[in-house]
Design a protein around this motif. Structure first.
Motif, short mmCIF file in Angstrom:
data_model
loop_
_atom_site.label_atom_id
_atom_site.label_comp_id
_atom_site.label_asym_id
_atom_site.label_seq_id
_atom_site.Cartn_x
_atom_site.Cartn_y
_atom_site.Cartn_z
N ASN A 259 0.93 -1.18 -0.13
CA ASN A 259 0.13 -0.13 0.07
C ASN A 259 0.89 1.48 -0.03
O ASN A 259 0.84 2.24 -0.84
N ASN A 260 1.88 1.25 0.89
CA ASN A 260 2.82 2.39 1.13
C ASN A 260 3.27 2.57 -0.35
O ASN A 260 3.52 3.89 -0.81
N ILE A 261 3.92 1.55 -0.91
CA ILE A 261 4.69 1.90 -2.30
C ILE A 261 3.70 2.69 -3.37
O ILE A 261 3.85 3.26 -4.18
N PHE A 262 2.61 1.99 -3.35
CA PHE A 262 1.45 2.57 -4.15
C PHE A 262 1.16 3.93 -3.90
O PHE A 262 1.07 4.77 -4.90
N ILE A 306 -7.96 1.97 -6.95
CA ILE A 306 -8.86 2.81 -8.03
C ILE A 306 -7.93 4.20 -8.49
O ILE A 306 -7.90 4.55 -9.58
N PRO A 307 -7.39 4.78 -7.29
CA PRO A 307 -6.51 5.82 -7.59
C PRO A 307 -5.22 5.50 -8.62
O PRO A 307 -4.60 6.31 -9.34
N LEU A 308 -4.95 4.31 -8.66
CA LEU A 308 -3.94 3.96 -9.68
C LEU A 308 -4.21 4.14 -11.14
O LEU A 308 -3.14 3.88 -12.06
N HIS A 309 -5.50 4.51 -11.27
CA HIS A 309 -5.80 4.62 -12.62
C HIS A 309 -5.39 6.32 -13.06
O HIS A 309 -5.43 6.68 -14.29
N LYS A 310 -4.87 6.96 -12.06
CA LYS A 310 -4.67 8.43 -12.40
C LYS A 310 -2.97 8.58 -13.11
O LYS A 310 -3.12 9.64 -14.10
N PRO A 311 -2.14 7.89 -12.70
CA PRO A 311 -0.91 8.21 -13.42
C PRO A 311 -1.00 7.97 -14.95
O PRO A 311 -1.74 7.09 -15.53
#
Length: 513
Positions: A259-262, A306-311
């Motif tokens: 999680n922290n890496i993400f 879900i926020p991993l769709h942002k980059p």
């Protein structure tokens, strides 16, 4: 005579050369190593030790390697005896000696250096692989400690790769770049293989091994996922997954560390080489979640996945991300509304290739969505689908129209057609009239036919409503245009009053005559 007497006196080891001689003498005296053929490995500082644990305690029954002036000395020129050449009771001691020999580190940037020592280490590592694979008794705590020490020294190295631009941020496909390969891979690969066989072995007692494969060890293992070398990341993925399965006590910590890496990747750097591999591990972990899902897991979905769709570089790991998202929806269908609204939040505006990926993921999510959850989010969802259908990029428009090829999605739409058709009919009509791509126009006509065949009366009602709204829009546009024209005329007349004839900006009647 005086020289002979002085020669018999013990010399005080002061310089580096004297230190090496003294160390060799100690080793020869206790019988653990021959007195010659030592090679000096490069300095192993505290960073190469197991983080947070300081120096490794010397296990009982094992002679420590001599340390002089901060340099660790290893016998590397001559191989140790083969396991088959010693009695069974001595094999474990020989194994520990071989593991210690493999703690030597060499400079692989110069292929001409230490050729013999490198080959001896490589052969010894291969013997360790065979020994761990064929072990038929529980590994002792000494063996576990020595293996983790050797793995730490070899793997937890300070890498100084050449600086590279993060081209994914600039929209350039990183797959076109050649990955940086570690020159020491010929040794590193076998070290990884030894550790993988050790973790996977039934002879490894997790209750004992967790003392050495602890939180600090796992954190440093996770740091290696940012390696440029895809071969290393592949081994790390397999090993971490094995650790997660074997050491149940570490499972919450591993999830939190990932999680922290993400979080750091999403909100700070947007640079990391191992996101795809970490997501691949998580896909298997999510698949094993028990029902009902814990609140911790749902928060992980909302705050990390879900926020991993942002980059902008989402294409590098989207396949693995989409699998994780779909796994959550299949586990708990009530999460479909949360996921779809999350996708809409990060929906790309100008990046067409990213929008095509989102539409593909949306289809997978909708396929696992039940009617009740679909009805909660269908209005904002189909407003976005209508915009995608009208995209001038034909692949985006095609991908949006392909949703009707999915039987489950088509069934959901038909059950709610009285709400959805009025939303998307204007997009269908605009495509039919104006879209430049023939394939998009054909797909649009097919979708129109699906609605028309399902309820022709309501379809005609939507057609009539669209035509009426179009007429109203034309009237509104004409009124607006007339209003602007009248305002222009008023402005012109006002300008004429402010600049009468004869003034510099006006025209006199005499001049006109």
């Amino acid at each position: 005579m005086i020289k002979q007497i002085l020669g018999r006196l013990p010399r005080k080891p002061g310089k580096a050369g004297d230190s090496r001689d003294a160390a060799a003498g100690v080793a020869a005296g206790n019988g653990t190593e021959p007195s010659n053929s030592y090679s000096v490995a490069r300095r192993v500082d505290s960073g190469n030790k197991r983080a947070g644990n300081g120096d490794y305690p010397v296990p009982p029954g094992v002679t420590p390697n001599p340390v002089m002036n901060g340099a660790v000395l290893y016998h590397s020129n001559e191989p140790l005896p083969a396991f088959k050449d010693v009695v069974a009771s001595e094999k474990q001691n020989l194994f520990v000696k071989k593991v210690n020999l493999c703690c030597a580190l060499y400079d692989f940037t110069d292929p001409t250096k230490n050729l013999k020592e490198k080959e001896v280490k490589r052969q010894t590592l291969m013997e360790l692989v065979d020994y761990v694979t064929s072990a038929n008794g529980k590994f002792s705590e000494v063996v576990m400690q020595e293996i983790t020490k050797m793995v730490s020294i070899n793997l937890f190295r300070s890498s100084n790769p050449a600086p590279r631009e993060n081209k994914a941020i600039e929209g350039v496909d990183l797959e076109e770049d050649e990955p940086l390969m570690d020159p020491a891979w010929s040794h590193l690969q076998i070290v990884y293989e030894v550790f993988l066989r050790f973790v996977a072995s039934q002879e490894t007692d997790a209750k004992l091994a967790k003392r050495y494969i602890d939180h600090s060890f796992i954190l440093r293992l996770l740091d290696l996922f940012d390696s440029e070398d895809p071969r290393e990341r592949d081994y790390l993925k397999t090993i971490l997954h094995r650790i997660y399965g074997k050491f149940m006590v570490h499972r919450p910590f591993i999830r939190k560390a990932i999680n922290n890496i993400f979080y750091r990747f999403i909100f700070e750097t947007e640079k990391h080489n191992g996101i795809a591999e970490l997501l691949e591990i998580l896909g298997s972990i999510i698949n094993g979640f028990a029902l009902p899902l814990k609140e911790e897991h749902k928060l992980f979905l909302v705050r990390a996945l879900i926020p991993l769709h942002k980059p902008k570089c989402v294409s590098m790991y989207h396949q693995q991300l989409s699998y994780c998202i779909t796994q959550f929806v299949e586990k708990d269908c009530k999460l479909a509304d949360t996921v779809i609204r999350g996708l809409l939040k990060y929906w790309p505006v100008t990046n067409s290739s990213k929008e095509v990926m989102f539409l593909g993921e949306l289809e997978e999510v909708l396929e696992a969505t039940q009617l009740a959850e679909f009805q909660r989010c269908m209005v904002p969802l189909f407003r976005q689908i209508a915009r995608s259908m009208n995209s001038s990029h034909f692949q985006v428009a095609e991908r949006a129209l392909f949703l009707w090829n999915n039987d489950h999605i088509e069934n959901l739409i038909k059950q709610n057609y009285k709400v959805l058709l009025p939303i998307i009919y204007p997009a269908l009509e605009r495509n039919t009239r104006n879209h430049w791509n023939q394939a998009v126009r054909s797909l649009t006509l097919n979708v129109r036919k699906i609605f028309s065949d399902h309820d022709s009366a309501f379809f005609e009602e939507c057609v009539q409503r669209f035509n009426d709204e179009e007429l109203k829009q034309e009237e509104t546009d004409s009124k607006r245009e007339a209003l602007w024209k009248r305002l222009e005329e008023m402005a012109t007349s006002k300008l004429g009053e402010n600049h009468p004839s004869g003034t510099p900006n006006g025209k006199s009647s005499q001049a006109a005559g």
